[in-house]
Write an enzyme that holds these catalytic residues in place. Structure first.
Site, short mmCIF file in Angstrom:
data_model
loop_
_atom_site.label_atom_id
_atom_site.label_comp_id
_atom_site.label_asym_id
_atom_site.label_seq_id
_atom_site.Cartn_x
_atom_site.Cartn_y
_atom_site.Cartn_z
N LYS A 9 0.48 -0.74 -0.17
CA LYS A 9 0.00 -0.32 0.13
C LYS A 9 1.25 1.46 -0.45
O LYS A 9 0.71 2.05 0.25
CB LYS A 9 -1.15 -0.01 1.61
CG LYS A 9 -1.52 -1.17 1.37
CD LYS A 9 -3.25 -1.18 1.78
CE LYS A 9 -4.07 -2.06 2.44
NZ LYS A 9 -4.39 -2.63 3.66
N ASN A 10 1.71 0.94 -0.34
CA ASN A 10 3.12 1.70 0.24
C ASN A 10 3.15 2.28 -1.76
O ASN A 10 3.77 2.24 -2.43
CB ASN A 10 4.59 1.38 0.80
CG ASN A 10 5.66 1.68 0.88
OD1 ASN A 10 5.54 3.46 -0.66
ND2 ASN A 10 6.09 2.87 1.59
N LYS A 11 2.77 3.92 -2.13
CA LYS A 11 3.33 4.33 -3.59
C LYS A 11 4.66 4.40 -4.14
O LYS A 11 4.97 4.65 -4.73
CB LYS A 11 2.51 5.88 -3.57
CG LYS A 11 0.73 5.37 -3.46
CD LYS A 11 -0.30 6.16 -3.16
CE LYS A 11 -1.26 6.45 -3.85
NZ LYS A 11 -2.52 8.06 -4.03
N ASP A 70 9.67 -8.62 0.82
CA ASP A 70 9.68 -7.96 2.78
C ASP A 70 11.58 -7.50 2.86
O ASP A 70 12.60 -8.33 2.04
CB ASP A 70 9.70 -9.04 3.04
CG ASP A 70 9.25 -9.32 4.82
OD1 ASP A 70 8.81 -8.30 5.48
OD2 ASP A 70 9.94 -9.82 5.60
N PHE A 153 13.35 6.99 5.36
CA PHE A 153 12.78 6.65 6.36
C PHE A 153 13.16 4.92 7.29
O PHE A 153 14.44 4.72 6.60
CB PHE A 153 11.01 6.48 6.11
CG PHE A 153 11.13 4.96 4.79
CD1 PHE A 153 10.46 3.57 4.97
CD2 PHE A 153 11.46 5.96 3.23
CE1 PHE A 153 11.18 2.66 4.40
CE2 PHE A 153 11.18 4.17 2.31
CZ PHE A 153 11.51 2.68 3.28
N ASP A 156 17.07 4.29 8.10
CA ASP A 156 18.19 5.16 7.04
C ASP A 156 18.43 6.14 8.19
O ASP A 156 19.84 6.43 7.58
CB ASP A 156 16.87 6.01 5.93
CG ASP A 156 16.35 5.42 5.08
OD1 ASP A 156 16.79 3.87 4.96
OD2 ASP A 156 15.74 5.49 4.39
#
Length: 204
Positions: A9-11, A70, A153, A156
């Site tokens: 669901k991460n654009k 993953d 994010f 990082d």
């Protein structure tokens, strides 16, 4: 147009995969395009197992071929932790700052030379028509003493790249996408993709 589902669901993550699939005539969809898509539990003990679980469950649900990933942080001095628990290392609720603080706390007494770590990414390509394939990629670094940089994010800001003299969060998107664990996994996937797509189209 032919479609591939990216099990996320991460654009931002999906965008990384578009450059691989668009030239081959595939439209990239994500779980955001499907109302009520199953939220697959990541119960695997390895990154590969989790990627396969997600890819195969979504492929079965929608009858299309699916790419799932993953990924996480492996710290040598912590016996490979946080590993598959990277996203929820400090608790069930995902919290980047808390996860990072926990890693830094656990490494407080560890000298810089022993703070070696890597970001690792496993990708799984699954289809109802053929056997699932997996590939992986990684990038080596050190865990810094404190967070630096605003661009990333997760972990990082504390993942220091010696050859760059910066943390991952101090790189711009272009620099990061050239060397990241996901980029390295995608390079391996690209070498296997044409064969997979040819089998997929032969099974239609």
């Amino acid at each position: 147009m032919k479609t591939v589902i990216i099990a996320t669901k991460n654009k931002g993550k999906a965008k990384e995969f578009e450059s691989l699939f668009h030239p081959k005539g595939y439209e990239v969809l994500t779980l955001l395009d499907f109302v009520g898509a199953t939220d697959v539990e990541e119960t695997g003990e390895t990154f590969e197992e989790n990627a396969i679980l997600k890819a195969e469950a979504i492929a079965k649900e929608f009858g299309r071929f699916v790419l799932a990933d993953d990924s996480g942080l492996i710290v040598d001095a912590l016996d490979g932790r946080p590993g598959v628990y990277s996203a929820r290392y400090a608790g069930e609720k995902k919290n980047d700052a808390a996860n990072t603080a926990k890693v830094l706390d656990e490494l407080e007494e560890v000298p810089e030379t022993e703070r070696t770590a890597r970001f690792y990414c496993a990708l799984a390509l699954a289809s109802p028509n053929q056997e699932t394939i997996t590939v992986s990629g990684s990038v080596e670094g050190l865990i810094a003493g404190k967070p630096e940089g605003e661009n990333g994010f997760g972990y990082d800001p504390v993942f220091y790249l010696k050859e760059k003299g910066k943390t991952m969060a101090e790189l711009n998107s272009e620099e990061k996408n050239a060397i990241s664990h996901r980029a390295n996994a995608l390079k391996v996937l690209e070498r296997k993709l044409d064969q997979f797509l040819a089998r997929e189209e032969g099974n239609r």
